[in-house]
Design a protein around this motif. Structure first.
Motif, mmCIF file in Angstrom:
data_model
loop_
_atom_site.group_PDB
_atom_site.id
_atom_site.type_symbol
_atom_site.label_atom_id
_atom_site.label_comp_id
_atom_site.label_asym_id
_atom_site.label_seq_id
_atom_site.Cartn_x
_atom_site.Cartn_y
_atom_site.Cartn_z
ATOM 1 N N CYS A 212 0.851 -1.193 0.000
ATOM 2 C CA CYS A 212 0.000 0.000 0.000
ATOM 3 C C CYS A 212 0.885 1.242 0.000
ATOM 4 N N LEU B 275 -7.489 -1.566 4.449
ATOM 5 C CA LEU B 275 -7.873 -2.150 5.743
ATOM 6 C C LEU B 275 -8.179 -3.641 5.601
ATOM 7 N N TRP C 287 -4.883 -5.258 5.536
ATOM 8 C CA TRP C 287 -4.199 -5.061 6.824
ATOM 9 C C TRP C 287 -4.737 -6.052 7.850
ATOM 10 N N ARG C 288 -6.058 -6.161 7.909
ATOM 11 C CA ARG C 288 -6.665 -7.080 8.880
ATOM 12 C C ARG C 288 -6.304 -8.522 8.551
ATOM 13 N N PHE D 34 2.122 -7.544 4.509
ATOM 14 C CA PHE D 34 1.666 -6.177 4.269
ATOM 15 C C PHE D 34 2.879 -5.262 4.173
ATOM 16 N N LYS E 140 4.521 -1.355 2.944
ATOM 17 C CA LYS E 140 4.196 0.033 2.620
ATOM 18 C C LYS E 140 5.256 0.570 1.650
ATOM 19 N N SER F 236 -8.155 9.113 6.757
ATOM 20 C CA SER F 236 -7.295 7.992 7.179
ATOM 21 C C SER F 236 -7.425 7.758 8.679
ATOM 22 N N PHE G 12 -8.936 4.260 9.919
ATOM 23 C CA PHE G 12 -7.982 3.317 10.505
ATOM 24 C C PHE G 12 -8.010 3.324 12.028
ATOM 25 N N TYR H 208 -7.254 0.312 14.535
ATOM 26 C CA TYR H 208 -6.651 -0.833 13.834
ATOM 27 C C TYR H 208 -5.119 -0.826 13.877
ATOM 28 N N LEU I 196 -3.054 1.138 12.339
ATOM 29 C CA LEU I 196 -2.468 1.359 11.020
ATOM 30 C C LEU I 196 -2.374 2.852 10.735
ATOM 31 N N THR I 197 -1.219 3.309 10.298
ATOM 32 C CA THR I 197 -1.093 4.716 9.847
ATOM 33 C C THR I 197 -0.486 4.698 8.452
ATOM 34 N N LEU I 198 -0.941 5.650 7.652
ATOM 35 C CA LEU I 198 -0.388 5.756 6.292
ATOM 36 C C LEU I 198 0.010 7.198 6.042
#
Ligand code: A3P
Length: 320
Positions: free
Chosen positions: A150, A199, A202-203, A214, A216, A309, A313, A316, A318-320
């Motif tokens: 991602c 997501l 990610w999950r 996963f 990045k 975002s 997120f 969860y 998760l950060t992007l």
């Protein structure tokens, strides 16, 4: 035979006529299938994949949201898995674009045909944009490695906007940045909503870390060696200590780098059919940088994407 195959696709067109439809951030109308948006030409293929693709445990699948580094990931995985076969001076990546070496699974389901993919050599390297929750059950059952890459939504959006404008023609009108931005934020992009796609994988990577990796784009850029080694291990082609000492990892990274691939004749002048679109390979190489979106997005736009975002997120990890 042809008639039989056409019948196989017939129900998909019928189902599509009942689905929600919007004008999306894509050159065509988008149809909603299982929570995600698809173009009119791609959705029947995705349905055919869902109904007919049988995964093998030896397969290696790579999944992305468009513009998140698919071309790079395809090159890396191809180079990693085939490194014993090809000397670096005559490597296929020097003369063939990675989209031809690692095809999109859904694009193999074309012209109303159900292809025989069992004839492909093992391991089959295949890519897809299909969201995790819509993958055929056999992919999950097979336990084959599935690598997802991602990218932060700001750079992804700006990359998409440039790409779509480059491939647009008389029928496929380009969108202004503002129009496209609105649609992207509302989720109406190909295999969007973007955040739901991320997501989903990610999950899955948390639930089944042995099967779903996963990655990045930004981390891959920042620490390429670390992640290329992880990647090789995950796709069951780990580098030996000897290979590391001999510089094999660095060589693969150099071969697959933006600088190297984008200057090759094949990627400057070559083109291929992607479904019904003829796409020039150079459109897959624009800048290859992290953070270029700041040259295009206003502070408000950046803030809006960051806010979505955070909301999507939240909880969860998760950060992007
Ligand atoms: P930019 O438009 O930001 O430059 P995809 O391959 O999924 O279509 O994504 C395209 C994006 O990946 C483009 O981003 C492109 O420049 C970048 N890219 C292509 N090849 C790359 C490589 N070898 N290394 C890093 N980035 C690459």
């Amino acid at each position: 035979e042809q008639e039989k195959e056409e019948r196989t696709y017939q129900p998909y067109t019928e189902i599509m006529s009942t689905l929600p439809k919007v004008r999306g951030f894509a050159p065509q109308h988008l149809y909603n299938h299982q929570g995600f948006w698809y173009t009119e030409s791609n959705l029947p293929r995705v349905m055919a994949v869902q109904n007919h693709f049988i995964a093998h445990s030896s397969d290696i699948l790579l999944a992305t949201n468009p513009k998140c580094g698919t071309t790079w990931l395809k090159s890396l995985i191809f180079a990693i898995c085939n490194r014993k076969l090809h000397p670096s001076t005559q490597h296929p990546l020097l003369t063939v674009n990675s989209h031809q070496l690692v095809p999109f699974l859904e694009l193999l389901y074309t012209n109303n045909e159900i292809p025989d993919l069992d004839i492909l050599p093992s391991p089959r390297l295949l890519a897809t944009h299909i969201p995790y929750s819509s993958l055929p059950q056999s992919v999950l059952d097979s336990g084959c490695p599935l690598v997802y890459m991602c990218r932060n939504p700001k750079d992804t959006f700006v990359s998409w906007w440039h790409f779509l404008n480059k491939i647009s023609n008389k029928e496929l009108k380009p969108s202004t940045l503002e129009e496209a931005f609105e649609m992207f934020c509302n989720g109406a992009s190909i295999v969007g909503p973007f955040w739901d796609h991320v997501l989903d994988y990610w999950r899955a990577s948390l639930d089944r870390p042995q099967c779903v990796m996963f990655l990045k784009y930004e981390e891959m850029q920042a620490e390429t060696i670390v992640h290329v080694k992880r990647l090789a291990k995950f796709v069951r082609c780990p580098f030996s200590l000897e290979e590391e000492k001999e510089g094999v990892v660095d060589e693969i990274i150099r071969l697959c780098s933006y600088e190297n691939l984008s200057r090759l004749e094949v990627n400057k002048t070559g083109e291929a059919m992607f479904g019904e679109n003829e796409i020039k390979f150079h459109t897959f190489f624009r800048k290859g940088k992290v953070g270029d979106s700041s040259n295009y997005l206003t502070a408000e736009m950046t803030e809006r994407l960051d806010r979505i975002s955070e909301q999507k997120f939240h909880g969860y990890g998760l950060t992007l």
